[in-house]
Design a protein around this motif. Sequence first.
Motif, PDB file in Angstrom:
ATOM      1  N   VAL A 103       0.865  -1.331   0.145  1.00 28.46           N
ATOM      2  CA  VAL A 103       0.046   0.048   0.076  1.00 28.46           C
ATOM      3  C   VAL A 103       0.755   1.260  -0.116  1.00 28.46           C
ATOM      4  N   ARG A 104       2.043   1.209   0.921  1.00 29.68           N
ATOM      5  CA  ARG A 104       2.664   2.524   1.018  1.00 29.68           C
ATOM      6  C   ARG A 104       3.507   2.540  -0.426  1.00 29.68           C
ATOM      7  N   SER A 105       4.207   1.491  -0.700  1.00 26.86           N
ATOM      8  CA  SER A 105       4.718   1.792  -2.129  1.00 26.86           C
ATOM      9  C   SER A 105       4.144   2.151  -3.247  1.00 26.86           C
ATOM     10  N   ASP A 106       2.789   1.745  -3.260  1.00 25.50           N
ATOM     11  CA  ASP A 106       1.755   2.087  -4.435  1.00 25.50           C
ATOM     12  C   ASP A 106       1.375   3.608  -4.291  1.00 25.50           C
ATOM     13  N   ALA A 107       1.115   4.068  -3.043  1.00 22.35           N
ATOM     14  CA  ALA A 107       0.849   5.203  -2.786  1.00 22.35           C
ATOM     15  C   ALA A 107       1.799   6.132  -3.198  1.00 22.35           C
ATOM     16  N   ASP A 108       3.117   5.991  -2.976  1.00 21.15           N
ATOM     17  CA  ASP A 108       4.030   6.729  -3.482  1.00 21.15           C
ATOM     18  C   ASP A 108       4.171   6.876  -5.020  1.00 21.15           C
ATOM     19  N   ALA A 109       3.812   5.876  -5.730  1.00 16.08           N
ATOM     20  CA  ALA A 109       3.961   5.905  -7.071  1.00 16.08           C
ATOM     21  C   ALA A 109       2.572   6.585  -7.641  1.00 16.08           C
ATOM     22  N   TYR A 110       1.574   6.303  -6.966  1.00 17.16           N
ATOM     23  CA  TYR A 110       0.130   6.984  -7.571  1.00 17.16           C
ATOM     24  C   TYR A 110       0.238   8.372  -7.434  1.00 17.16           C
ATOM     25  N   LEU A 111       0.957   8.879  -6.138  1.00 15.95           N
ATOM     26  CA  LEU A 111       0.888  10.331  -5.917  1.00 15.95           C
ATOM     27  C   LEU A 111       1.994  11.206  -6.687  1.00 15.95           C
ATOM     28  N   ARG A 112       2.780  10.521  -6.979  1.00 12.93           N
ATOM     29  CA  ARG A 112       3.930  11.151  -7.984  1.00 12.93           C
ATOM     30  C   ARG A 112       3.672  11.174  -9.157  1.00 12.93           C
ATOM     31  N   PHE A 113       2.831  10.004  -9.599  1.00 12.64           N
ATOM     32  CA  PHE A 113       2.116  10.153 -11.150  1.00 12.64           C
ATOM     33  C   PHE A 113       1.248  11.173 -11.240  1.00 12.64           C
ATOM     34  N   LEU A 114       0.303  11.362 -10.240  1.00 10.92           N
ATOM     35  CA  LEU A 114      -0.595  12.318 -10.074  1.00 10.92           C
ATOM     36  C   LEU A 114      -0.214  13.648 -10.078  1.00 10.92           C
ATOM     37  N   THR A 115       0.851  14.110  -9.266  1.00 12.56           N
ATOM     38  CA  THR A 115       1.199  15.389  -8.937  1.00 12.56           C
ATOM     39  C   THR A 115       2.001  15.709 -10.030  1.00 12.56           C
ATOM     40  N   THR A 116       2.326  15.054 -11.316  1.00 15.40           N
ATOM     41  CA  THR A 116       3.073  15.389 -12.338  1.00 15.40           C
ATOM     42  C   THR A 116       2.344  15.368 -13.707  1.00 15.40           C
ATOM     43  N   ARG A 117       1.218  15.244 -13.580  1.00 15.76           N
ATOM     44  CA  ARG A 117       0.271  15.312 -14.799  1.00 15.76           C
ATOM     45  C   ARG A 117       0.256  16.709 -15.114  1.00 15.76           C
ATOM     46  N   PRO A 118       0.265  17.060 -16.323  1.00 15.78           N
ATOM     47  CA  PRO A 118       0.299  18.381 -16.823  1.00 15.78           C
ATOM     48  C   PRO A 118      -1.164  19.086 -16.693  1.00 15.78           C
ATOM     49  N   GLU A 119      -2.216  18.390 -16.230  1.00 16.64           N
ATOM     50  CA  GLU A 119      -3.753  18.917 -15.966  1.00 16.64           C
ATOM     51  C   GLU A 119      -3.657  19.183 -14.611  1.00 16.64           C
ATOM     52  N   VAL A 120      -2.674  18.642 -13.694  1.00 17.81           N
ATOM     53  CA  VAL A 120      -2.947  18.801 -12.321  1.00 17.81           C
ATOM     54  C   VAL A 120      -2.233  20.032 -11.760  1.00 17.81           C
ATOM     55  N   ALA A 121      -2.933  20.752 -10.993  1.00 20.43           N
ATOM     56  CA  ALA A 121      -2.253  21.933 -10.375  1.00 20.43           C
ATOM     57  C   ALA A 121      -1.486  21.670  -9.458  1.00 20.43           C
ATOM     58  N   ALA A 122      -0.321  22.657  -8.982  1.00 19.93           N
ATOM     59  CA  ALA A 122       0.609  22.541  -8.015  1.00 19.93           C
ATOM     60  C   ALA A 122       0.000  22.701  -6.597  1.00 19.93           C
ATOM     61  N   GLY A 123       0.493  22.002  -5.795  1.00 23.36           N
ATOM     62  CA  GLY A 123      -0.220  22.069  -4.321  1.00 23.36           C
ATOM     63  C   GLY A 123      -0.569  20.697  -3.778  1.00 23.36           C
ATOM     64  N   PRO A 124      -1.323  20.762  -2.767  1.00 27.03           N
ATOM     65  CA  PRO A 124      -1.744  19.694  -2.118  1.00 27.03           C
ATOM     66  C   PRO A 124      -2.776  18.879  -2.875  1.00 27.03           C
ATOM     67  N   VAL A 125      -3.200  17.580  -2.409  1.00 26.92           N
ATOM     68  CA  VAL A 125      -4.106  16.953  -3.214  1.00 26.92           C
ATOM     69  C   VAL A 125      -5.059  16.278  -2.285  1.00 26.92           C
ATOM     70  N   ALA A 126      -6.002  15.367  -2.603  1.00 22.59           N
ATOM     71  CA  ALA A 126      -7.088  14.705  -1.884  1.00 22.59           C
ATOM     72  C   ALA A 126      -7.004  13.292  -1.907  1.00 22.59           C
ATOM     73  N   VAL A 127      -7.235  12.523  -1.166  1.00 20.84           N
ATOM     74  CA  VAL A 127      -7.465  11.084  -1.429  1.00 20.84           C
ATOM     75  C   VAL A 127      -8.789  10.684  -0.646  1.00 20.84           C
ATOM     76  N   THR A 128      -9.436   9.764  -1.572  1.00 20.82           N
ATOM     77  CA  THR A 128     -10.821   9.445  -1.137  1.00 20.82           C
ATOM     78  C   THR A 128     -10.983   7.836  -1.606  1.00 20.82           C
ATOM     79  N   GLY A 129     -11.775   7.029  -0.806  1.00 22.35           N
ATOM     80  CA  GLY A 129     -11.999   5.575  -1.154  1.00 22.35           C
ATOM     81  C   GLY A 129     -13.289   5.155  -0.450  1.00 22.35           C
ATOM     82  N   TYR A 130     -13.535   4.052  -1.061  1.00 22.42           N
ATOM     83  CA  TYR A 130     -14.696   3.288  -0.826  1.00 22.42           C
ATOM     84  C   TYR A 130     -14.492   1.890  -0.282  1.00 22.42           C
ATOM     85  N   CYS A 131     -15.149   1.266   0.764  1.00 20.80           N
ATOM     86  CA  CYS A 131     -14.757  -0.180   1.301  1.00 20.80           C
ATOM     87  C   CYS A 131     -13.418  -0.114   1.469  1.00 20.80           C
ATOM     88  N   ILE A 132     -12.704  -1.143   1.080  1.00 27.20           N
ATOM     89  CA  ILE A 132     -11.110  -1.252   1.275  1.00 27.20           C
ATOM     90  C   ILE A 132     -10.549   0.012   0.589  1.00 27.20           C
TER      91      ILE A 132
END
Length: 241
Positions: A103-132
Amino acid sequence: MPTKTLLIPTTDGQADAFAAFPDDGERHPGVLMYADGFGIRPVLREMARELAGYGYYVLVPNFFYRHGPAPLVDLPEHIGEEARTALIARLMPLLEAHTEERVRSDADAYLRFLTTRPEVAAGPVAVTGYCIGGLLATRTAAAHPGQVAALAAFHAPVGAAGPDTLAKITAQVHFGHAESDLTPEALDELNRSLDAAKVDYTSEIYPGTVHGFTMSDTDAFDPAGLRRHWDRLLPLLRRAL
């Protein structure tokens, strides 16, 4: 609403993912959305598109990517109780293999990918989830306190994260619990842990709901519960992002 199917580089391969974002040429705050155990499917894509329509770049990874692309199992158009029981039996070994380290390793990768997308603004992000996915979102927020500004989890076993994990969260938090998942006594215990950690949170049982109430392709779906979910999620994101 533009959507994309993407591949996220991780230490264990590439995770397939779904993304939705506004079609206005602007950069928007990023939201990492974790699916429930049934994974990416039409109802999750629709929820991602709806959230993106409020001005967010929404990324939904397939956290079971080590076992193959989504969907891992054939899903009926409507997941009734009989189908749900059989599907859970097939998915449970994958859930058990999804360790906290993964979970921790994947979270690092997901957030790194998300924050480097050209459509994503600089600054903090949110996480949300359902069930597990809500538990994964909670662990992600705890592992990235300086980066995750908002955390929301719905009908999720967030108590399994434990007080030590909850104590690391600096994000603004909303936990929306199914009435069938949590007794008032268990809610009090969870909320005491959040109070002790000085987390800025709301945590409540949604009346009359059962586990999975946000998912319109299941017997658990509750329209009032889904509306309440949006009524809690959207103001949280506006405040934090």
